[in-house]
Design a protein around this motif. Structure first.
Motif, PDB file in Angstrom:
ATOM      1  N   SER A  50       0.833  -1.204   0.000  1.00  0.00           N
ATOM      2  CA  SER A  50       0.000   0.000   0.000  1.00  0.00           C
ATOM      3  C   SER A  50       0.866   1.251   0.000  1.00  0.00           C
ATOM      4  N   PHE A  51       0.402   2.282  -0.717  1.00  0.00           N
ATOM      5  CA  PHE A  51       1.137   3.536  -0.839  1.00  0.00           C
ATOM      6  C   PHE A  51       0.179   4.713  -0.683  1.00  0.00           C
ATOM      7  N   GLU A  52       0.709   5.810  -0.165  1.00  0.00           N
ATOM      8  CA  GLU A  52      -0.087   7.027  -0.043  1.00  0.00           C
ATOM      9  C   GLU A  52      -0.355   7.623  -1.422  1.00  0.00           C
ATOM     10  N   THR A  53       0.717   7.807  -2.192  1.00  0.00           N
ATOM     11  CA  THR A  53       0.606   8.408  -3.525  1.00  0.00           C
ATOM     12  C   THR A  53       1.471   7.638  -4.510  1.00  0.00           C
ATOM     13  N   VAL A  54       0.933   7.347  -5.686  1.00  0.00           N
ATOM     14  CA  VAL A  54       1.681   6.669  -6.750  1.00  0.00           C
ATOM     15  C   VAL A  54       1.370   7.375  -8.067  1.00  0.00           C
TER      16      VAL A  54
END
Length: 289
Positions: free
Chosen positions: A7-11
């Motif tokens: 999971s990532f905050e922003t991609v």
């Protein structure tokens, strides 16, 4: 099968990260989530910025199946999305439909949703996948009729002999409606349909997790037996079955036209022409008349 989730905050795009993982030789089963995308894209190269409010998740798959089976994967993923949302919002099950080849739509949306969508501008917050919902009726110059609103879009791409499957689900209407791309789709959001308890991020993760659970069930069976075990389920909840559609390519050329009767085991859409002849559509956008 169990998916390994990152999971990532922003991609830039969850698809970008899956493609990189494919190039690095990572095994299938990776699922990448992004809370927001700065360069999301979907079917036919359409690109947009994806704000907080959508579930953006992509999967790395390496199915050992005949090439002719691959076109049915987007249909399978559509069924998995529908099952996942039905687990979280059971009252939506009868209204959610799969729209060939890569959308989930909600039928007979109330007028209030039409008004909300018009205020926000036509479009979809879906991270992956896009297709028009319908045309205006023949001879009608008013705004297009919309028998359903878009909830989810799906994209499937072959990359370095593996598959990148991207899914975007409209979970909550973005606070910044100006960031929602304009287009032919009118979106609907789960928070407008009863799924509105708790923080937005928790709801997004719940949808993402439910999708992983459902895809982990249907994907192995699809690998073993193809699409045939899911064909009846797809036809039962198809948004196009019984409707007269015109299939067009990107230039607007008509590829086929007729009343949709079913989906074939190989994923092609089956239409009956006005002359009573069966026609098969393997590509194009379906415009409802």
């Amino acid at each position: 099968m169990q998916f390994r989730v990152e999971s990532f905050e922003t991609v830039t795009s969850t698809n970008d990260l899956i493609k990189r993982a494919i190039e690095e030789g990572k095994p299938e089963g990776l699922a990448v989530r992004g809370l927001r995308q700065t360069a999301g894209y979907g079917r036919q190269g359409r690109a947009w910025e994806s704000p907080i409010g959508g579930m953006y998740q992509s999967f790395l798959l390496r199915p050992e199946v005949p090439p002719a089976q691959l076109p049915t994967l987007s249909l399978l993923v559509g069924l998995a999305v529908r099952r996942a949302v039905a687990v979280l919002v059971p009252e939506l099950e009868d209204r959610m439909q799969v729209k060939w080849p890569n959308d989930i739509v909600v039928a007979e949306a109330p007028a209030s949703l039409d008004e909300a969508a018009s205020a926000a501008g036509e479009g979809s917050a879906c991270g992956e996948g896009s297709s028009p919902l319908c045309d205006a009726a023949p001879g009608d110059d008013s705004r297009p009729r919309r028998p359903f609103h878009k909830l989810c879009g799906i994209s499937t791409e072959m990359h370095a002999r593996a598959l990148c499957v991207g899914v975007g689900v409209n979970v909550a209407r973005p606070a910044d409606t100006a960031s929602v791309p304009a287009g032919k789709n009118i979106p609907v959001y789960l928070d407008e349909l009863g799924f509105c308890e708790g923080p937005v991020e928790d709801r997004i993760n719940a949808v993402a997790g439910a999708l992983c659970d459902q895809l982990a069930i249907v994907y192995p069976l699809w690998c073993e037996q193809g699409f045939e075990p899911f064909q009846a389920e797809f036809d039962a909840c198809s948004a196009l079955c019984g409707r007269f559609v015109r299939m067009e390519d990107l230039s607007g050329n008509v590829l086929a036209a007729g009343t949709v009767t079913r989906v074939a085991p190989d994923g092609r859409l089956v239409l009956r022409t006005p002359e009573g002849v069966e026609a098969f559509a393997s590509s194009g956008e379906a415009h409802i008349r």
